[in-house]
Design an enzyme around this catalytic site. Structure first.
Site, PDB file in Angstrom:
ATOM      1  N   SER A 148      30.393  37.346  49.080  1.00  0.00           N
ATOM      2  CA  SER A 148      29.457  37.191  47.968  1.00  0.00           C
ATOM      3  C   SER A 148      29.342  38.436  47.106  1.00  0.00           C
ATOM      4  CB  SER A 148      28.071  36.835  48.513  1.00  0.00           C
ATOM      5  OG  SER A 148      27.575  37.894  49.324  1.00  0.00           O
ATOM      6  N   CYS A 149      29.936  39.561  47.538  1.00  0.00           N
ATOM      7  CA  CYS A 149      29.699  40.823  46.837  1.00  0.00           C
ATOM      8  C   CYS A 149      30.926  41.373  46.113  1.00  0.00           C
ATOM      9  CB  CYS A 149      29.168  41.866  47.817  1.00  0.00           C
ATOM     10  SG  CYS A 149      27.527  41.492  48.446  1.00  0.00           S
ATOM     11  N   PHE A 150      31.981  41.701  46.860  1.00  0.00           N
ATOM     12  CA  PHE A 150      33.100  42.405  46.247  1.00  0.00           C
ATOM     13  C   PHE A 150      33.673  41.682  45.033  1.00  0.00           C
ATOM     14  CE2 PHE A 150      34.578  45.134  50.118  1.00  0.00           C
ATOM     15  CZ  PHE A 150      33.322  45.697  50.188  1.00  0.00           C
TER      16      PHE A 150
ATOM     17  N   ASP B 154      30.992  41.553  42.089  1.00  0.00           N
ATOM     18  CA  ASP B 154      30.633  42.879  41.600  1.00  0.00           C
ATOM     19  C   ASP B 154      31.791  43.519  40.849  1.00  0.00           C
ATOM     20  OD1 ASP B 154      28.234  42.411  42.780  1.00  0.00           O
ATOM     21  OD2 ASP B 154      28.435  43.915  44.368  1.00  0.00           O
TER      22      ASP B 154
END
Length: 423
Positions: free
Chosen positions: A262-264, A267
């Site tokens: 869900s992040c890399f 982002d």
């Protein structure tokens, strides 16, 4: 201290449970009634090691769950932990942040004492000062010196989030006044970690820069791993030697199928979009993204080299979550692999210890099995996509395959007849 946590998703739920463990009185606000009900019954809708135990320990005591904002004024501070998924053009979708700010502001109208608002949601530099602060002040009808604001980014790894909250590498607090910073820092008393105090925009950027750098290490290792494979060199042997340099360190240098979660990915996309909006050319970041998008498809090139055309072949995919110890499939590298297998006409059978239900909601028309052994039975080939520890114990189970062809996207297997994506 009395704390309200807005958002019962991954970050909010873990944060609320861990804040209760630190001795605070916590109210978790989740506006989705089904999710709120499930959490209040000790049944989180995510799998995270150690989380259920904390909920069982603190629910009804130090931790309470609500779907309304009625009691926020009774708390000393509020954490905003709502989601910021990828939106149009790669920039984060801030609709949930905007909604939370409106509701939070209105709930503070009748509070006469000081209140601190702490942003934990991942937002681009300038968002807290440009959107969050004005929105909350507008809807609260209060002055800026009556409400304080901080940015306190999270660095929680899925599968190890509880441990990361309680034993972080650092605590970053961005604030524009000392009173807010001191109050935010006091929340973490009892946790031994260096505290980094910055301006709000710097704290927002630290989150993005950290994730972008880790993603860069992964894509670098994968690109070098591809080169090592072409030269018949063990990429893991190379990266072990590289990682021993203290300036580099060994973390995130394992070559494989790429990063997800869900992040890399989101982002990285957000940072690229931000750079482009400023007329900057994010050459490295674009390359990191390109390598990651291409990497999992190399598994299918290896597979075709082993068994020829994939049409009509029964292919077992082991591992659906983007990493082990989670049921999260967001941006999992198994998704492009499965979609390409479907496009080629393969017969796909899949297994994951935790993420089958999550993947079923996304892809319905493949076969899901209750065990790895069931998935392997009669398969023409197997692709291993997630580094679940139970996969390392597989060996005789592969004998159930029609042909023992095993392609590995993560270096987890120790049996014979395997070929790795980068080794």
């Amino acid at each position: 201290m009395k704390i309200s946590v807005i958002g019962g998703g991954y970050v909010g739920l873990v944060s609320a449970a861990c804040l209760a463990q630190l001795g605070h009185w916590v109210e978790l606000i989740e506006i989705d009634p089904d999710r709120a009900r499930s959490i209040s019954q000790g049944r989180p809708q995510i799998y995270e090691k150690g989380l259920e135990a904390l909920l069982s320990k603190h629910l009804g005591e130090r931790l309470h769950v609500s779907s309304i904002y009625d009691h926020i004024a009774e708390s000393d501070l509020s954490f905003i932990c709502v989601g910021t998924p990828e939106g149009e053009g790669g920039r984060p979708d801030l609709s949930m942040v905007q909604s939370a700010c409106r509701s939070l502001g209105r709930s503070l109208r009748d509070k006469s004492s000081y209140h601190l608002v702490v942003m934990k949601s991942t937002v681009l530099p300038g968002t807290t000062e440009g959107l969050v602060i004005p929105a909350i002040l507008k809807h609260s009808r209060r002055e800026g010196d009556e409400i304080g604001f901080c940015m306190n980014p999270e660095f929680l790894r899925e599968g190890r989030a509880v441990e990361d909250f309680m034993h972080p590498d650092r605590i970053v607090i961005g604030c524009n006044d000392p009173i807010s910073g001191e109050l935010a820092e006091s929340v973490y008393r009892g946790i031994e970690a260096p505290v980094v105090r910055t301006e709000i925009k710097s704290a927002e950027m630290i989150k993005y820069a950290s994730n972008a750098f880790l993603a860069t290490k992964i894509s670098f290792a994968n690109e070098l791993g591809n080169l090592c494979k072409a030269l018949r060199i063990d990429a893991y042997e190379v990266m072990k030697g590289v990682g021993m340099d203290h300036r580099i360190n060994p973390h995130f240098l394992n070559a494989g199928a790429g990063f997800g979660g869900s992040c890399f990915p989101k982002d990285l996309s957000a940072l690229i979009a931000l750079a482009q909006s400023l007329d900057e050319k994010p050459l490295i970041l674009r390359s990191v993204q390109e390598v990651n998008e291409r990497q999992p498809l190399r598994l299918l090139e290896l597979l075709e080299g082993k068994i020829g055309r994939l049409k009509g072949k029964r292919i077992a995919v082991l591992g659906l979550a983007f990493k082990n110890d989670t049921d999260d499939i967001r941006e999992s590298r198994s998704i492009p692999v499965i979609m390409k297998l479907k496009e080629e006409g393969a017969d796909i059978v899949a297994y994951d210890p935790k993420a089958v239900d999550s993947m079923k909601r996304l892809i319905q028309d493949i076969e899901y099995c209750p065990t790895a052994a069931d998935a392997l039975r009669g398969a023409d080939a197997c692709i291993v996509m997630t580094e679940w520890p139970e996969f390392s114990e597989l060996d005789e189970e592969f004998d159930r395959m029609r042909s023992r062809v095993i392609i590995e996207g993560r270096r987890i297997l120790s049996c014979r007849d395997i070929e790795g994506i980068c080794w």
